[in-house]
Design an enzyme around this catalytic site. Structure first.
Site, PDB file in Angstrom:
ATOM      1  N   THR A  66       0.841  -1.198   0.000  1.00 30.98           N
ATOM      2  CA  THR A  66       0.000   0.000   0.000  1.00 30.98           C
ATOM      3  C   THR A  66       0.875   1.246   0.000  1.00 30.98           C
ATOM      4  O   THR A  66       1.888   1.291   0.684  1.00 30.98           O
ATOM      5  CB  THR A  66      -0.903   0.019   1.242  1.00 30.98           C
ATOM      6  OG1 THR A  66      -1.813  -1.088   1.181  1.00 30.98           O
ATOM      7  CG2 THR A  66      -1.706   1.318   1.333  1.00 30.98           C
ATOM      8  N   GLY A  67       0.489   2.253  -0.780  1.00 32.75           N
ATOM      9  CA  GLY A  67       1.221   3.515  -0.788  1.00 32.75           C
ATOM     10  C   GLY A  67       1.567   3.963  -2.191  1.00 32.75           C
ATOM     11  O   GLY A  67       1.299   3.260  -3.179  1.00 32.75           O
ATOM     12  N   THR A  69       4.383   4.268  -3.766  1.00 30.30           N
ATOM     13  CA  THR A  69       5.365   3.477  -4.513  1.00 30.30           C
ATOM     14  C   THR A  69       4.799   2.108  -4.864  1.00 30.30           C
ATOM     15  O   THR A  69       4.934   1.630  -5.998  1.00 30.30           O
ATOM     16  CB  THR A  69       6.669   3.314  -3.703  1.00 30.30           C
ATOM     17  OG1 THR A  69       7.128   4.609  -3.287  1.00 30.30           O
ATOM     18  CG2 THR A  69       7.756   2.674  -4.548  1.00 30.30           C
ATOM     19  N   ASP A 123       6.364  -4.038  -1.397  1.00 33.20           N
ATOM     20  CA  ASP A 123       5.795  -2.860  -0.735  1.00 33.20           C
ATOM     21  C   ASP A 123       6.863  -1.781  -0.588  1.00 33.20           C
ATOM     22  O   ASP A 123       8.069  -2.053  -0.669  1.00 33.20           O
ATOM     23  CB  ASP A 123       5.254  -3.244   0.644  1.00 33.20           C
ATOM     24  CG  ASP A 123       4.160  -2.307   1.133  1.00 33.20           C
ATOM     25  OD1 ASP A 123       3.911  -1.277   0.474  1.00 33.20           O
ATOM     26  OD2 ASP A 123       3.558  -2.604   2.184  1.00 33.20           O
ATOM     27  N   GLY A 124       6.426  -0.572  -0.342  1.00 31.07           N
ATOM     28  CA  GLY A 124       7.338   0.543  -0.088  1.00 31.07           C
ATOM     29  C   GLY A 124       7.690   0.630   1.382  1.00 31.07           C
ATOM     30  O   GLY A 124       7.310  -0.217   2.192  1.00 31.07           O
ATOM     31  N   GLY A 139       0.993   5.359   5.618  1.00 33.82           N
ATOM     32  CA  GLY A 139      -0.308   5.329   4.967  1.00 33.82           C
ATOM     33  C   GLY A 139      -1.382   4.636   5.774  1.00 33.82           C
ATOM     34  O   GLY A 139      -2.512   4.465   5.302  1.00 33.82           O
ATOM     35  N   GLU A 145      -0.302  -4.855   6.289  1.00 37.96           N
ATOM     36  CA  GLU A 145       0.979  -5.029   5.585  1.00 37.96           C
ATOM     37  C   GLU A 145       1.843  -6.068   6.288  1.00 37.96           C
ATOM     38  O   GLU A 145       2.382  -6.982   5.647  1.00 37.96           O
ATOM     39  CB  GLU A 145       1.719  -3.690   5.501  1.00 37.96           C
ATOM     40  CG  GLU A 145       1.088  -2.709   4.525  1.00 37.96           C
ATOM     41  CD  GLU A 145       1.711  -1.326   4.579  1.00 37.96           C
ATOM     42  OE1 GLU A 145       1.525  -0.553   3.627  1.00 37.96           O
ATOM     43  OE2 GLU A 145       2.383  -1.004   5.594  1.00 37.96           O
ATOM     44  N   LYS A 163      14.558   7.756   1.159  1.00 35.09           N
ATOM     45  CA  LYS A 163      14.073   6.975   2.299  1.00 35.09           C
ATOM     46  C   LYS A 163      15.206   6.311   3.083  1.00 35.09           C
ATOM     47  O   LYS A 163      14.962   5.725   4.139  1.00 35.09           O
ATOM     48  CB  LYS A 163      13.088   5.903   1.817  1.00 35.09           C
ATOM     49  CG  LYS A 163      11.904   6.454   1.030  1.00 35.09           C
ATOM     50  CD  LYS A 163      11.086   7.413   1.860  1.00 35.09           C
ATOM     51  CE  LYS A 163       9.965   8.054   1.064  1.00 35.09           C
ATOM     52  NZ  LYS A 163       8.926   7.122   0.655  1.00 35.09           N
TER      53      LYS A 163
END
Length: 278
Positions: A66-67, A69, A123-124, A139, A145, A163
């Site tokens: 989710t997010g 990226t 995932d990011g 998020g 997640e 990041k």
């Protein structure tokens, strides 16, 4: 009359110059902001697409993050299914909005109830330290997640170079999902943990998908819980200890420290794409 005419012309000319200058400056700033946003989105797209191209093959069960990226990774899975490059993919989304995106792309979805073992999750992350420990949950989807990604044989993290950090904490607050019942009590228990020393707990307000206050109501997650964001001025001394301590607090559902979970971190930067592994 001639003197008055000259004075009026001079005044009008001066006003013309003072009016034009301020107009140009905001336009330049706006252009720069749009350009930077476009560049960052391109970096996110590069790592999202590479993760799918390198780690997803036909017949897999895939965790969809989710997010902003992870959005591009989901997009790439949808593209490759539509083109026929991928077949027989089953995916598990980590939030309502990822579920909606995947459904719009025709990606077949399942849940952990029927498929507890995943081949890969993508995932990011909000922060990545040198040991590839992560802060996630900006998020608001941290619980789902973690539930999905901890069950994957491979967990692929996709980020841009902004990041990366020498120590978790100061660059991005650590989210902690807590029960609504007596949430102020739980916040005090969390703040009192020695491993959380120096943190400032802030209850998330407005939308659960942003740690920036954007409303007057307490933010509620997809699971019906609250989120408290832990702000640090200095790096967390022992993320693993803090992760264990948080889980032991009654009232804490889970937290955004993802320690010792990363299989690989794909990083997009000014010099291209690099991959880090533990």
């Amino acid at each position: 009359m001639r003197i008055i005419s000259v004075a009026l012309a001079t005044f009008a000319t001066a006003n013309a110059f003072t009016t034009v200058a301020p107009i140009a400056r905001p336009a330049f700033k706006t252009f720069g902001t749009v350009l930077n946003m476009a560049s960052q989105d391109e970096l996110k797209k590069q790592v999202g697409y590479k993760a799918v191209d390198d780690y997803v093959t036909s017949g897999m069960v895939v965790g969809l993050g989710t997010g902003s990226t992870a959005y591009f990774a989901v997009e790439r899975v949808g593209e490759k299914l539509k083109s026929g490059e991928l077949k027989d993919i089953l995916a598990i989304p980590t939030s309502v909005r990822t579920k909606e995106q995947a459904e719009s792309l025709g990606i077949p979805l399942v849940t952990l109830d029927t498929h507890s073992k995943l081949d890969v999750a993508i995932d990011g992350a909000d922060e990545v330290d040198p040991d590839l420990n992560l802060v996630k949950g900006g998020g608001g989807a941290l619980l789902r997640e973690k539930m999905v990604e901890i069950m994957a044989d491979k967990f692929i993290v996709i980020v841009d170079e902004s990041k990366l950090t020498d120590g978790l904490g100061p660059g991005f607050p650590v989210p902690v999902e807590i029960t609504p019942f007596c949430h102020e009590h739980t916040m005090r228990q969390v703040a009192a943990l020695p491993s959380c020393a120096g943190c400032k707990p802030v209850l998330r307000m407005g939308s659960s998908s942003s740690n920036q206050p954007d409303g007057d109501e307490i933010a509620v997650t997809d699971n019906g819980n609250y989120i408290v964001d832990l702000h640090f001025d200095t790096p967390i001394k022992d993320p693993r200890q803090m992760a264990a301590d948080l889980k032991n607090v009654c009232g804490v559902v889970d937290h955004g420290l993802f320690c010792d979970m990363s299989t690989a971190v794909i990083i997009a930067g000014s010099d291209g794409i690099s991959v880090k592994k533990p």
